[in-house]
Scaffold this active site. Structure first.
Site, PDB file in Angstrom:
ATOM      1  N   ASP A   1     -28.107  -4.719  48.588  1.00 15.04           N
ATOM      2  CA  ASP A   1     -27.363  -3.297  48.592  1.00 15.04           C
ATOM      3  C   ASP A   1     -26.048  -3.246  48.609  1.00 15.04           C
ATOM      4  O   ASP A   1     -25.475  -2.614  47.666  1.00 15.04           O
ATOM      5  CB  ASP A   1     -28.365  -2.503  49.627  1.00 15.04           C
ATOM      6  CG  ASP A   1     -28.542  -2.991  51.005  1.00 15.04           C
ATOM      7  OD1 ASP A   1     -27.930  -4.038  51.229  1.00 15.04           O
ATOM      8  OD2 ASP A   1     -29.050  -2.315  51.716  1.00 15.04           O
TER       9      ASP A   1
ATOM     10  N   ASP B   1     -26.697  -6.293  35.075  1.00 14.63           N
ATOM     11  CA  ASP B   1     -26.364  -5.594  34.262  1.00 14.63           C
ATOM     12  C   ASP B   1     -25.342  -4.344  35.076  1.00 14.63           C
ATOM     13  O   ASP B   1     -24.492  -3.954  34.284  1.00 14.63           O
ATOM     14  CB  ASP B   1     -27.651  -4.455  33.897  1.00 14.63           C
ATOM     15  CG  ASP B   1     -28.593  -4.931  32.728  1.00 14.63           C
ATOM     16  OD1 ASP B   1     -28.449  -5.972  32.568  1.00 14.63           O
ATOM     17  OD2 ASP B   1     -29.361  -3.964  32.307  1.00 14.63           O
TER      18      ASP B   1
ATOM     19  N   LYS C   1     -32.023 -10.401  50.707  1.00 11.05           N
ATOM     20  CA  LYS C   1     -32.093  -9.310  51.486  1.00 11.05           C
ATOM     21  C   LYS C   1     -33.014  -9.788  52.734  1.00 11.05           C
ATOM     22  O   LYS C   1     -34.193  -9.523  53.162  1.00 11.05           O
ATOM     23  CB  LYS C   1     -33.108  -8.133  50.706  1.00 11.05           C
ATOM     24  CG  LYS C   1     -33.538  -7.158  51.312  1.00 11.05           C
ATOM     25  CD  LYS C   1     -32.559  -5.968  51.385  1.00 11.05           C
ATOM     26  CE  LYS C   1     -32.747  -4.556  51.852  1.00 11.05           C
ATOM     27  NZ  LYS C   1     -31.674  -3.714  52.046  1.00 11.05           N
TER      28      LYS C   1
ATOM     29  N   ASP D   1     -31.056 -10.040  37.962  1.00 11.60           N
ATOM     30  CA  ASP D   1     -31.233  -9.151  36.895  1.00 11.60           C
ATOM     31  C   ASP D   1     -30.495  -7.789  37.079  1.00 11.60           C
ATOM     32  O   ASP D   1     -29.584  -7.401  36.277  1.00 11.60           O
ATOM     33  CB  ASP D   1     -32.799  -8.891  36.600  1.00 11.60           C
ATOM     34  CG  ASP D   1     -33.023  -8.062  35.378  1.00 11.60           C
ATOM     35  OD1 ASP D   1     -32.365  -8.416  34.365  1.00 11.60           O
ATOM     36  OD2 ASP D   1     -33.713  -7.215  35.330  1.00 11.60           O
TER      37      ASP D   1
ATOM     38  N   TYR E   1     -41.027 -12.084  39.923  1.00  6.16           N
ATOM     39  CA  TYR E   1     -41.390 -12.289  38.549  1.00  6.16           C
ATOM     40  C   TYR E   1     -42.492 -13.034  38.210  1.00  6.16           C
ATOM     41  O   TYR E   1     -43.357 -12.938  37.422  1.00  6.16           O
ATOM     42  CB  TYR E   1     -40.325 -12.699  37.543  1.00  6.16           C
ATOM     43  CG  TYR E   1     -38.983 -11.686  37.238  1.00  6.16           C
ATOM     44  CD1 TYR E   1     -38.531 -10.833  38.039  1.00  6.16           C
ATOM     45  CD2 TYR E   1     -39.036 -11.318  35.786  1.00  6.16           C
ATOM     46  CE1 TYR E   1     -37.396 -10.019  37.679  1.00  6.16           C
ATOM     47  CE2 TYR E   1     -37.893 -10.433  35.282  1.00  6.16           C
ATOM     48  CZ  TYR E   1     -37.301  -9.842  36.362  1.00  6.16           C
ATOM     49  OH  TYR E   1     -36.291  -9.080  36.056  1.00  6.16           O
TER      50      TYR E   1
HETATM   51  C1  IPM Z   1     -33.347  -9.973  31.066  1.00  9.64           C
HETATM   52  C2  IPM Z   1     -34.423  -8.841  30.812  1.00  9.64           C
HETATM   53  C3  IPM Z   1     -35.736  -9.673  31.050  1.00  9.64           C
HETATM   54  C4  IPM Z   1     -35.541  -9.809  32.685  1.00  9.64           C
HETATM   55  C5  IPM Z   1     -37.057  -8.802  30.922  1.00  9.64           C
HETATM   56  C6  IPM Z   1     -36.883  -8.336  29.320  1.00  9.64           C
HETATM   57  C7  IPM Z   1     -38.300  -9.688  30.943  1.00  9.64           C
HETATM   58  O1  IPM Z   1     -34.266  -7.859  31.534  1.00  9.64           O
HETATM   59  O2  IPM Z   1     -33.316 -11.001  30.422  1.00  9.64           O
HETATM   60  O3  IPM Z   1     -32.508  -9.519  31.930  1.00  9.64           O
HETATM   61  O4  IPM Z   1     -35.879  -9.132  33.519  1.00  9.64           O
HETATM   62  O5  IPM Z   1     -35.231 -11.038  33.067  1.00  9.64           O
HETATM   63 MN    MN Z   2     -32.025  -7.673  32.292  1.00  8.04          MN
END
Ligand code: IPM
Ligand code: MN
Ligand code: NAD
Length: 379
Positions: free
Chosen positions: A241, A269, A209, A265, A158
């Site tokens: 992975d 999710d 990785k 990240d 990032y």
């Molecule tokens: C998160 C989001 C952010 C990230 C984006 C919106 C920049 O996905 O906070 O998980 O990737 O960190």
């Molecule tokens: Mn996110």
């Protein structure tokens, strides 16, 4: 560098003679809806415990671009600098997502994380028993899941070499991002993971990785060095992975999961599936002091924004983390967590969790949680 202050010693409103200052950054999409719910819960529990909170709202993301041209206006930064904690909704949305747009809502989020050096992002993933049957996974696979993802938040892909990214304008058909980690960046976030593991089940799974990427080989080496200081914590390394697969197939075997910015990240999710919904997961972004930024793991959910469909639980549990980590109010945090559990036990579900049954609106879910807080009565 010392690890972030995971549990400040209990403080009270008046230890510095002033109210706790919280800046709320509602942002975009469902951000305003869920951050309002979180604020109401803090106000209610604080009122009961005799704590005063001073709230200030400020702009971030697309809303800030529309009003000021910047996704993180100077005024917002100044308000945050004056505060004890930051509560954020979410940023982004289709209005600002043209790929050629030079200014994007997400830049505001990255900039605030970077400004306050919020390098340690804690993303706890717990399965509430009432939701054990609300996932596509078999209840026996997810029963008892309790993991903490520690995501590095201010480095990695990032924040790769931004000077190099500047040359993109001269090469419009090529784009690249660089993954850079320094030993000190890995060291400080790894210490957070090991410290957390000491107070939990004593295991860290470091995700990398290292079979392909040099930055990830440095990551692995440095995590091993940190592990030497924690003989009572078991360290295992996993490639990202196969970890992605195992988080779904054997989730109870994970305790603390330590990952870089991008992998953390994605895995968080994915791990939200275990909790039943992306709307359930909270997060805390911490540095070395007590100031922290608290936000649900989910985004601005433009597909459901403004329709009372958003699940406020991730934001409300983020409020609990705020009280615990920035203000030292562990009892208040636990009261909120248990109120969420009771509301779920009573059958309250927002639409994405309702599975065809009756669905609670954002307002109804929030009220149910407020009602379960000790001594709080909602009309
Ligand atoms: C998160 C989001 C952010 C990230 C984006 C919106 C920049 O996905 O906070 O998980 O990737 O960190
Ligand atoms: Mn996110
Ligand atoms: P998203 O997390 O906003 O939504 C993904 C899916 O989950 C959608 O179907 C959404 O309706 C659902 N969902 C998310 N939160 C929910 C909630 N609380 N209750 C019920 N359902 C919920 O991800 P996306 O759609 O890929 O991204 C939308 C925007 O949000 C993008 O601009 C992205 O950059 C941004 N984003 C911001 C943050 C943040 O501010 N921290 C985090 C992630 C994404």
């Amino acid at each position: 560098m010392p690890a972030p202050n995971l549990r400040p010693s209990p403080s009270s409103t008046d230890d510095t003679g002033r109210a706790h200052r919280i800046v709320v950054l509602p942002g975009d999409g469902i951000g305003p809806e869920v951050s309002r719910a979180a604020r109401e819960v803090i106000e209610a529990v604080g009122h009961d415990l005799g704590h005063d909170f001073y709230f200030e709202e400020a702009l971030i993301g697309g809303a800030a671009i529309d009003a000021t041209g910047s996704p993180l206006p100077q005024e917002t930064l100044e308000a945050c600098e004056r505060s004890d904690a930051i509560l954020l909704g979410a940023v982004g949305g289709p209005k600002w997502s043209d790929p050629s747009a030079p200014i994007r809502p997400e830049q505001g989020l990255l900039a605030i994380r970077r400004h306050f050096e919020l390098f340690a992002n804690l993303r706890p993933v717990k399965v509430f028993p009432a939701l054990a049957a609300s996932t596509p996974l078999r209840p026996e696979v997810i029963q008892g899941v309790d993991m903490l993802i520690v995501r590095e938040l201010t480095g990695g892909l990032y924040f790769g070499d931004r000077a190099e990214q500047g040359s993109l304008a001269e090469r419009p058909d090529t784009a690249y991002d660089t993954m850079t980690y320094s030993a000190s960046e890995v060291d400080r976030v790894a210490r957070v993971a090991f410290e957390a593991a000491k107070g939990r089940r004593g295991k860290v799974t470091s995700v990398d990785k290292a079979n392909v990427l040099a930055s990830m080989r440095l990551w692995r080496r440095q995590v091993e060095k940190v592990a030497d200081d924690y003989p009572d914590v078991q360290l295992e390394h996993g490639l990202v992975d196969s970890c992605a697969m195992q988080i779904i197939t054997r989730p109870t075997s994970f305790d603390v999961v330590l990952a870089g910015n991008l992998f953390g990240d994605i895995l968080s999710d994915e791990a939200a599936v275990l909790a039943g919904s992306l709307g359930m997961l909270p997060s805390a972004s911490l540095s070395t002091g007590t100031l922290g930024l608290y936000e649900p793991v989910h985004g601005s959910a433009p597909d459901i924004a403004g329709r009372e469909l958003a699940n406020p639980v991730g934001a409300i549990l983020s409020a609990a983390m705020l009280l615990r980590h920035s203000l030292g109010l562990d009892g208040a945090a636990r009261a909120i967590e248990s109120a969420v559990e009771k509301a779920l036990d009573a059958g309250l579900r927002t639409a994405e969790l309702a599975r065809g049954g009756p669905a609670a609106s954002t307002r109804e879910m929030t009220d149910a949680i407020l009602r379960e807080l000790p001594m709080v009565a909602v009309a």
